[in-house]
Design a protein around this motif. Structure first.
Motif, short mmCIF file in Angstrom:
data_model
loop_
_atom_site.label_atom_id
_atom_site.label_comp_id
_atom_site.label_asym_id
_atom_site.label_seq_id
_atom_site.Cartn_x
_atom_site.Cartn_y
_atom_site.Cartn_z
N SER A 32 43.96 34.75 52.18
CA SER A 32 43.08 35.19 51.10
C SER A 32 41.78 34.41 51.17
O SER A 32 41.79 33.20 51.45
CB SER A 32 43.73 34.98 49.73
N TRP A 109 55.07 49.04 48.16
CA TRP A 109 54.60 49.33 46.81
C TRP A 109 55.00 50.74 46.39
O TRP A 109 54.61 51.72 47.02
CB TRP A 109 53.08 49.15 46.71
N LEU A 146 47.05 49.59 45.76
CA LEU A 146 48.33 49.08 46.25
C LEU A 146 49.27 50.21 46.65
O LEU A 146 50.07 50.07 47.60
CB LEU A 146 48.99 48.21 45.17
N ASN A 149 49.74 51.22 50.11
CA ASN A 149 50.46 50.25 50.93
C ASN A 149 49.60 49.71 52.07
O ASN A 149 49.93 49.86 53.26
CB ASN A 149 51.78 50.84 51.43
N PRO A 150 48.49 49.06 51.70
CA PRO A 150 47.59 48.51 52.72
C PRO A 150 48.12 47.20 53.30
O PRO A 150 48.99 46.54 52.72
CB PRO A 150 46.31 48.26 51.91
N SER A 151 47.57 46.83 54.43
CA SER A 151 47.81 45.49 54.98
C SER A 151 46.70 44.54 54.58
O SER A 151 46.90 43.32 54.53
CB SER A 151 47.92 45.55 56.51
N VAL A 152 45.52 45.10 54.29
CA VAL A 152 44.36 44.32 53.85
C VAL A 152 43.82 44.94 52.57
O VAL A 152 43.63 46.16 52.50
CB VAL A 152 43.25 44.31 54.93
N LEU A 153 43.60 44.10 51.56
CA LEU A 153 43.10 44.58 50.27
C LEU A 153 41.73 43.97 50.01
O LEU A 153 41.57 42.74 49.98
CB LEU A 153 44.06 44.19 49.15
N LEU A 177 49.70 38.59 43.90
CA LEU A 177 49.49 39.28 45.17
C LEU A 177 49.21 38.29 46.29
O LEU A 177 49.72 38.44 47.41
CB LEU A 177 48.33 40.28 45.05
N LEU A 183 49.91 40.48 51.88
CA LEU A 183 48.59 41.08 51.96
C LEU A 183 47.54 40.08 52.41
O LEU A 183 47.56 38.92 52.02
CB LEU A 183 48.16 41.62 50.59
N THR A 184 46.62 40.56 53.22
CA THR A 184 45.38 39.83 53.48
C THR A 184 44.39 40.30 52.41
O THR A 184 44.20 41.51 52.24
CB THR A 184 44.84 40.16 54.87
N ILE A 185 43.79 39.36 51.67
CA ILE A 185 42.97 39.74 50.51
C ILE A 185 41.57 39.16 50.63
O ILE A 185 41.40 37.95 50.88
CB ILE A 185 43.61 39.27 49.20
#
Length: 234
Positions: A32, A109, A146, A149-153, A177, A183-185
Motif C-alpha cells: 500500500s 469479494w 471491490l 475482485n481487483p488485484s490492485v485498488l 483492506l 490487495l495492492t492499494i
C-alpha cells in the motif's frame, strides 16, 4: 520482487496539456502507498493514467509486468485494476443491490463479505443511489470496486467532503483492506494525516513529478519538511 503496478517513465495529460512528466513508481504485490501533494499537482492524473483516462505521451504502465498503456479502460479493469473515483460515480437510478450486481465478478469479494465490511449498505439495499448520503455513496463506490475482485485498488480522495466521524469509519475500512494484504492499494488523499497513517510508504507529488518517495514515519516526525513538500500544514 516483481511489481504489481508500475508507472515507468510515464508522461501523460489531457489533449495537448502534459500533467505527468517522466514519473516512475512501482508497487509490489500486496503493498500500500499513499500519494499526497497540493491540488493540481498530478495525483488524480496519476491514477487516471493507470486507468487509461489520459493521453500517454511517453513511458509505460505495467500491471503484473505487462504493459497496459494502449489498452482501453474496460480491458484494464478486466485485468485487475479497481478504481474508486473522486466523484464516486455510482449509478443514481439503480439500487444499492443493483449497483453491486452490475460490477460483480467471481472471486473473494461477494455480497456477504461486502455487507460485513459495510453493514450500512445491507440496510440500504433497496435504496436508489441518489437516495444515499455522501458517506453511503462513498461506501458504495468502494464496495462496487471491490466487487470487481481487483488485484490492485486505486482510490482517489475517498474521505473528501465527509464528516469527521465518517472519515474515521472509512479509515477503518481501508485499514482492514490494507491489513488483509491481498490487495495492492494506491491511496490519493488530500488529508495528509489520513494518508500518513494509512501506509508505511508515502509519495509526494509536485508539478507532475515525484519529489519524495519514502517512509511515512519520516514525514510524521518532521512536520516542517512535510509542510515544505506539500505547502500546507496539517
Amino acid at each position: 520482487m516483481a511489481s504489481a503496478l508500475e508507472w515507468k517513465n510515464a508522461s501523460a495529460g489531457y489533449g495537448d496539456t502534459i500533467v505527468l512528466e517522466n514519473v516512475s513508481l512501482s508497487l509490489t504485490p500486496g503493498e500500500s502507498v499513499s500519494i499526497i501533494g497540493r491540488n493540481g499537482v498530478g495525483k488524480t492524473t496519476l491514477l487516471a493514467t493507470a486507468m487509461g483516462h489520459t493521453t500517454m505521451r511517453g513511458g509505460e504502465v505495467l500491471l503484473d509486468q505487462q504493459n497496459i498503456a494502449t489498452l482501453p479502460p474496460y480491458r484494464r479493469a478486466l485485468k485487475g485494476l479497481g478504481f474508486v473515483p473522486q466523484e464516486r460515480e455510482i449509478f443514481p437510478s439503480l439500487s444499492v443491490k443493483e449497483n453491486l450486481e452490475i460490477a460483480a465478478r467471481s472471486g473473494y469479494w461477494n455480497d456477504d463479505r461486502i455487507y460485513a465490511l459495510f453493514p450500512r449498505l445491507r440496510e440500504r439495499l433497496g435504496n436508489m443511489g441518489n437516495q444515499l448520503s455522501g458517506g453511503e455513496q462513498q461506501m458504495l463506490s468502494i464496495a462496487r470496486a471491490l466487487m470487481t475482485n481487483p488485484s490492485v485498488l486505486l482510490m482517489d480522495e475517498p474521505t473528501e467532503g465527509l464528516a469527521p466521524v465518517l472519515v474515521e469509519t472509512l479509515q477503518d475500512v481501508i485499514g482492514k483492506l490494507r491489513d488483509e494484504g491481498a490487495l495492492t492499494i494506491v491511496l490519493v488523499e488530500q488529508n495528509s494525516r489520513v494518508a500518513l497513517a494509512f501506509s508505511p510508504r508515502t509519495v509526494v507529488m509536485d508539478k507532475g513529478r515525484i519529489v519524495y518517495d519514502g517512509p511515512s514515519q519520516t514525514l510524521r516526525d518532521d512536520p516542517e519538511r512535510l509542510t515544505k513538500l506539500i505547502g500546507v500544514a496539517e
